[in-house]
Scaffold this motif. Structure first.
Motif, short mmCIF file in Angstrom:
data_model
loop_
_atom_site.label_atom_id
_atom_site.label_comp_id
_atom_site.label_asym_id
_atom_site.label_seq_id
_atom_site.Cartn_x
_atom_site.Cartn_y
_atom_site.Cartn_z
N ASP A 1 -8.67 -0.76 6.65
CA ASP A 1 -9.10 -2.02 6.67
C ASP A 1 -8.78 -3.01 7.52
O ASP A 1 -9.57 -3.88 7.91
CB ASP A 1 -8.22 -2.54 5.21
CG ASP A 1 -9.14 -2.23 3.84
OD1 ASP A 1 -10.19 -2.04 3.92
OD2 ASP A 1 -8.40 -1.94 2.97
N THR B 1 -5.66 0.77 3.67
CA THR B 1 -5.63 -0.75 4.38
C THR B 1 -5.11 -0.48 5.86
O THR B 1 -5.24 -1.47 6.53
CB THR B 1 -4.49 -1.68 3.68
OG1 THR B 1 -3.12 -1.15 3.69
CG2 THR B 1 -5.01 -2.07 2.34
N MET C 1 -7.49 -8.23 8.44
CA MET C 1 -8.36 -8.21 7.15
C MET C 1 -9.85 -8.97 7.30
O MET C 1 -9.87 -10.06 7.64
CB MET C 1 -7.73 -8.59 5.79
CG MET C 1 -6.75 -7.76 5.17
SD MET C 1 -7.43 -6.29 4.40
CE MET C 1 -6.06 -5.62 3.92
N ASP D 1 0.84 -1.24 0.13
CA ASP D 1 -0.02 -0.02 0.01
C ASP D 1 0.73 1.27 0.05
O ASP D 1 2.17 1.32 0.27
CB ASP D 1 -0.73 -0.10 1.30
CG ASP D 1 -2.27 0.79 0.83
OD1 ASP D 1 -2.39 1.34 -0.09
OD2 ASP D 1 -3.05 0.69 2.05
#
Length: 364
Positions: free
Chosen positions: A103, A100, A240, A23
């Motif tokens: 996330d 993320t 996740m 990312d």
């Protein structure tokens, strides 16, 4: 207030150390010492979002998706990424992306999907590796309690639903200081034996600087003996996806109709129904084909995610229903989550929810 003040609060909520390696998160455009006039929160940073920021006098955009994902070799305005960056720079607008890092947060993207769909008892679908560290240190017995309390206050010693967790062993430590030493206990040049407590304590890796600061500030010795290791234990509150349960078992078709209405989906692509009612639901906002095996292993009856390809649907193998609800649709409430958090942190400051629809996918 400057941008760094906002960044500090954002990263207290969703530390960038938990973002995925691929990312590109953090401050992408602008400088941290820039004064903040207003904050615009969006899912994507596009040209119309920059224009909205200008109109609403916001010079900091907090975006879920990073507008700069791979490296830029030139900025000439030949594509939408370059045009956004150019317009932001020209108008002195900073751009921060969280992606993320949110996330993987227990109260992040996937928690909001669970909340929206009324899922109960949700937990992380893929707990994150290498997120827990362990500190071991040795301290004079009479100083052990005050040091433990300082480490707890710094964020160490939390395990699931428990805090103030540590393991302590009494023993005898020995040391001898050289001519340059200044021992708090004992005399230089003479071996000293001290009744000590060995403290073992775990902490999430993003707390490391605070934990070490507390260690050095509150430990009485001139030289602090300590060990740090990274544990293989998975962090149950970081990772996740999520899996939760519906209050009552529901027919898969009826559940997907509810999802389509609640999540404002233009269309839902799904694998063949298994014939079983849906009780356990796995969710993962954004591209989630990589977690199909995890959803099956977790015993989910249905898996809601996005960006599934043709052959991904074969992987259901009548064990689970795979449902692609759309990338934008699965992450659309993320900006609301960020506005709610930032508004609480900055009560006397303008935090604006973008009204731009940045979904590039259209439906007939």
């Amino acid at each position: 207030m400057i941008i760094q003040d906002v960044i500090r609060q954002i990263e207290e909520f969703a530390p960038l150390s938990y973002a995925e390696d691929f990312d590109n998160v953090g401050l992408l455009v602008g400088t941290p010492d820039q004064e903040v006039k207003g904050i615009l929160v969006t899912l994507d940073t596009l040209e119309n979002v920059i224009e909205e920021a200008i109109e609403k006098n916001c010079n900091l955009i907090v975006s879920f998706h990073p507008i700069i994902f791979s490296g830029l070799k030139k900025i000439t305005g030949n594509n939408y990424v370059e045009r956004v960056v150019l317009k932001a720079i020209k108008n002195d607008i900073a751009i921060y992306a969280i992606h993320t890092a949110l996330d993987n947060h227990f109260q992040g993207v996937n928690a909001r999907i669970c909340e929206t769909l009324g899922l109960q008892h949700h937990r992380i679908l893929i707990p994150k590796d290498n997120a827990i560290k362990k500190l071991v240190t040795f301290v004079p017995k009479e100083a052990a309690q005050s040091l433990r309390e300082a480490l707890f206050a710094a964020g160490a010693g939390s395990i699931g639903n428990y805090d103030n967790c540590s393991f302590n062993v009494e023993g005898t430590g020995s040391f001898r200081g050289n001519e340059d030493s200044n021992p708090v206990i004992g005399e230089k040049g003479i071996t000293h034996y001290e009744s000590e407590t060995r403290i073992g304590i775990t902490y999430p890796k993003h707390r490391e600087s605070k934990v070490l600061h507390a260690l050095f500030k509150n430990h009485p010795y001139e030289e602090v003996a300590y060990e740090i290791t990274t544990l293989e234990n998975k962090h149950q509150h970081i990772g996740m996806g999520m899996i939760g349960e519906l209050p009552e078992p529901t027919a898969a078709e009826d559940f997907l109709k509810t999802v389509k209405s609640t999540m404002h989906c233009g269309v839902i692509r799904h694998s063949e129904f298994t014939g079983k009612k849906v009780k356990k639901v796995a969710v993962l906002g954004g591209s989630g084909a990589f977690a199909i095996k995890n959803a099956i292993s977790a015993g989910a009856d249905i898996y809601l995610t996005a960006d599934l390809k043709y052959h991904d649907f074969y992987r259901a193998e009548n064990k689970i229903v795979l449902a692609d609800i759309g990338h934008f649709e699965s992450e659309q409430f993320t900006k609301n989550l960020l506005v709610e958090y930032l508004t609480k942190k900055f009560t006397n400051f303008a935090v604006v929810l973008s009204v731009c629809n940045t979904n590039p996918v259209k439906y007939l």
